[in-house]
Design a protein around this motif. Structure first.
Motif, mmCIF file in Angstrom:
data_model
loop_
_atom_site.group_PDB
_atom_site.id
_atom_site.type_symbol
_atom_site.label_atom_id
_atom_site.label_comp_id
_atom_site.label_asym_id
_atom_site.label_seq_id
_atom_site.Cartn_x
_atom_site.Cartn_y
_atom_site.Cartn_z
ATOM 1 N N LEU A 61 26.606 -24.921 -16.199
ATOM 2 C CA LEU A 61 27.386 -26.249 -15.892
ATOM 3 C C LEU A 61 26.961 -27.252 -16.930
ATOM 4 O O LEU A 61 25.689 -27.079 -17.323
ATOM 5 C CB LEU A 61 27.147 -26.688 -14.413
ATOM 6 C CG LEU A 61 27.752 -25.625 -13.299
ATOM 7 C CD1 LEU A 61 27.441 -26.267 -12.017
ATOM 8 C CD2 LEU A 61 29.175 -25.356 -13.697
ATOM 9 N N GLY A 62 27.587 -28.297 -16.902
ATOM 10 C CA GLY A 62 27.166 -29.481 -17.690
ATOM 11 C C GLY A 62 27.777 -29.731 -18.906
ATOM 12 O O GLY A 62 27.369 -30.896 -19.665
ATOM 13 N N GLN A 63 28.238 -28.816 -19.618
ATOM 14 C CA GLN A 63 28.660 -28.832 -20.920
ATOM 15 C C GLN A 63 30.461 -29.044 -20.850
ATOM 16 O O GLN A 63 30.900 -30.031 -21.140
ATOM 17 C CB GLN A 63 28.486 -27.681 -22.005
ATOM 18 C CG GLN A 63 26.982 -27.870 -22.637
ATOM 19 C CD GLN A 63 26.648 -28.903 -23.394
ATOM 20 O OE1 GLN A 63 27.312 -29.424 -24.034
ATOM 21 N NE2 GLN A 63 25.497 -29.681 -23.063
ATOM 22 N N ALA A 99 30.251 -29.085 -11.293
ATOM 23 C CA ALA A 99 31.001 -28.613 -9.930
ATOM 24 C C ALA A 99 30.528 -29.488 -8.784
ATOM 25 O O ALA A 99 29.332 -29.925 -8.797
ATOM 26 C CB ALA A 99 30.628 -27.154 -9.687
ATOM 27 N N ALA A 100 31.280 -29.862 -7.965
ATOM 28 C CA ALA A 100 30.890 -30.823 -6.779
ATOM 29 C C ALA A 100 30.902 -29.461 -5.628
ATOM 30 O O ALA A 100 31.798 -28.809 -5.388
ATOM 31 C CB ALA A 100 31.780 -31.543 -6.295
ATOM 32 N N SER A 154 30.374 -35.919 -16.446
ATOM 33 C CA SER A 154 30.396 -37.453 -16.789
ATOM 34 C C SER A 154 29.087 -37.916 -16.740
ATOM 35 O O SER A 154 28.465 -38.418 -15.706
ATOM 36 C CB SER A 154 31.224 -38.274 -16.090
ATOM 37 O OG SER A 154 31.007 -37.838 -14.501
ATOM 38 N N PRO A 155 28.240 -37.440 -17.730
ATOM 39 C CA PRO A 155 26.816 -37.916 -17.610
ATOM 40 C C PRO A 155 26.399 -39.331 -17.697
ATOM 41 O O PRO A 155 27.355 -40.225 -18.111
ATOM 42 C CB PRO A 155 26.318 -37.376 -19.220
ATOM 43 C CG PRO A 155 27.296 -36.661 -19.947
ATOM 44 C CD PRO A 155 28.558 -36.917 -19.028
ATOM 45 N N LEU A 184 26.848 -30.726 -9.233
ATOM 46 C CA LEU A 184 26.027 -29.659 -9.961
ATOM 47 C C LEU A 184 26.115 -29.866 -11.461
ATOM 48 O O LEU A 184 27.252 -29.909 -11.851
ATOM 49 C CB LEU A 184 26.458 -28.218 -9.397
ATOM 50 C CG LEU A 184 26.002 -27.789 -7.986
ATOM 51 C CD1 LEU A 184 26.590 -26.640 -7.527
ATOM 52 C CD2 LEU A 184 24.694 -28.503 -7.444
ATOM 53 N N SER A 185 25.343 -29.631 -12.308
ATOM 54 C CA SER A 185 25.540 -29.965 -13.622
ATOM 55 C C SER A 185 24.575 -29.406 -14.555
ATOM 56 O O SER A 185 24.010 -28.222 -14.099
ATOM 57 C CB SER A 185 25.330 -31.535 -13.933
ATOM 58 O OG SER A 185 25.933 -31.866 -15.594
#
Length: 162
Positions: A39-41, A45-46, A95-96, A109-110
């Motif tokens: 995740l993250g790129q 996810a929630a 959305s950092p 979660l990222s």
């Protein structure tokens, strides 16, 4: 089983590119039915506990849940029933730097986290499966919409506790 359309295939190709080597995701889907994607790129996810999500949508019927989530979130949602009660995951745009209002109740979660993502067409138990599959490449829920659904579910569950 959901019919595999060119759009659905393209959506899963897009998801597979969350892996540094996208062929790895396809191998995992073929071997186990679930690929661990970072995740993250590409997406976040929630993590939505079943009790919270079911309070939000107001039903326990799987078909109604899918229909309401499609309408409310307008993006992909999967279900993992390995934990007691189960957990839903809404795939969202990263959305950092944006604060997440409900980290305690439904964490975002990222980066640094991997999510088990079911293969194309896996829309029924047993195992991790899609409640709302992605419809096209880049199909993701908007974080603000997911936060609104969580907030509504929290208000319902808090009211029930009174």
């Amino acid at each position: 089983m959901t019919p595999v359309t060119p759009q659905l295939s393209a959506a899963f190709k897009w998801l597979s590119h969350a892996q540094q080597e996208s062929r790895q995701a396809h191998r995992e889907w073929a071997d186990t039915g679930v690929a661990l994607l970072p995740l993250g790129q590409r997406f976040d996810a929630a993590r939505l506990p079943a009790q919270l999500l079911l309070a939000s949508v107001g039903t326990y019927d799987p078909l109604e849940i899918a229909e309401r989530l499609t309408r409310f979130l307008n993006g992909p949602v999967l279900f993992d029933g390995r934990l007691m009660g189960g957990t839903y995951y809404a795939l969202m745009r990263p959305s950092p730097g944006q604060p997440w209002k409900h980290q305690a109740a439904a964490p975002r979660l990222s980066t640094g986290t991997y999510l088990g993502v079911p293969k194309i067409g896996r829309t029924k138990p047993p195992g991790t499966h899609w409640v709302v599959p992605p419809r096209f490449p880049g199909d993701l829920c908007e974080p603000a919409t997911v936060e609104a659904l969580i907030g509504f579910g929290l208000s319902i569950t808090q009211e029930a506790e009174l």
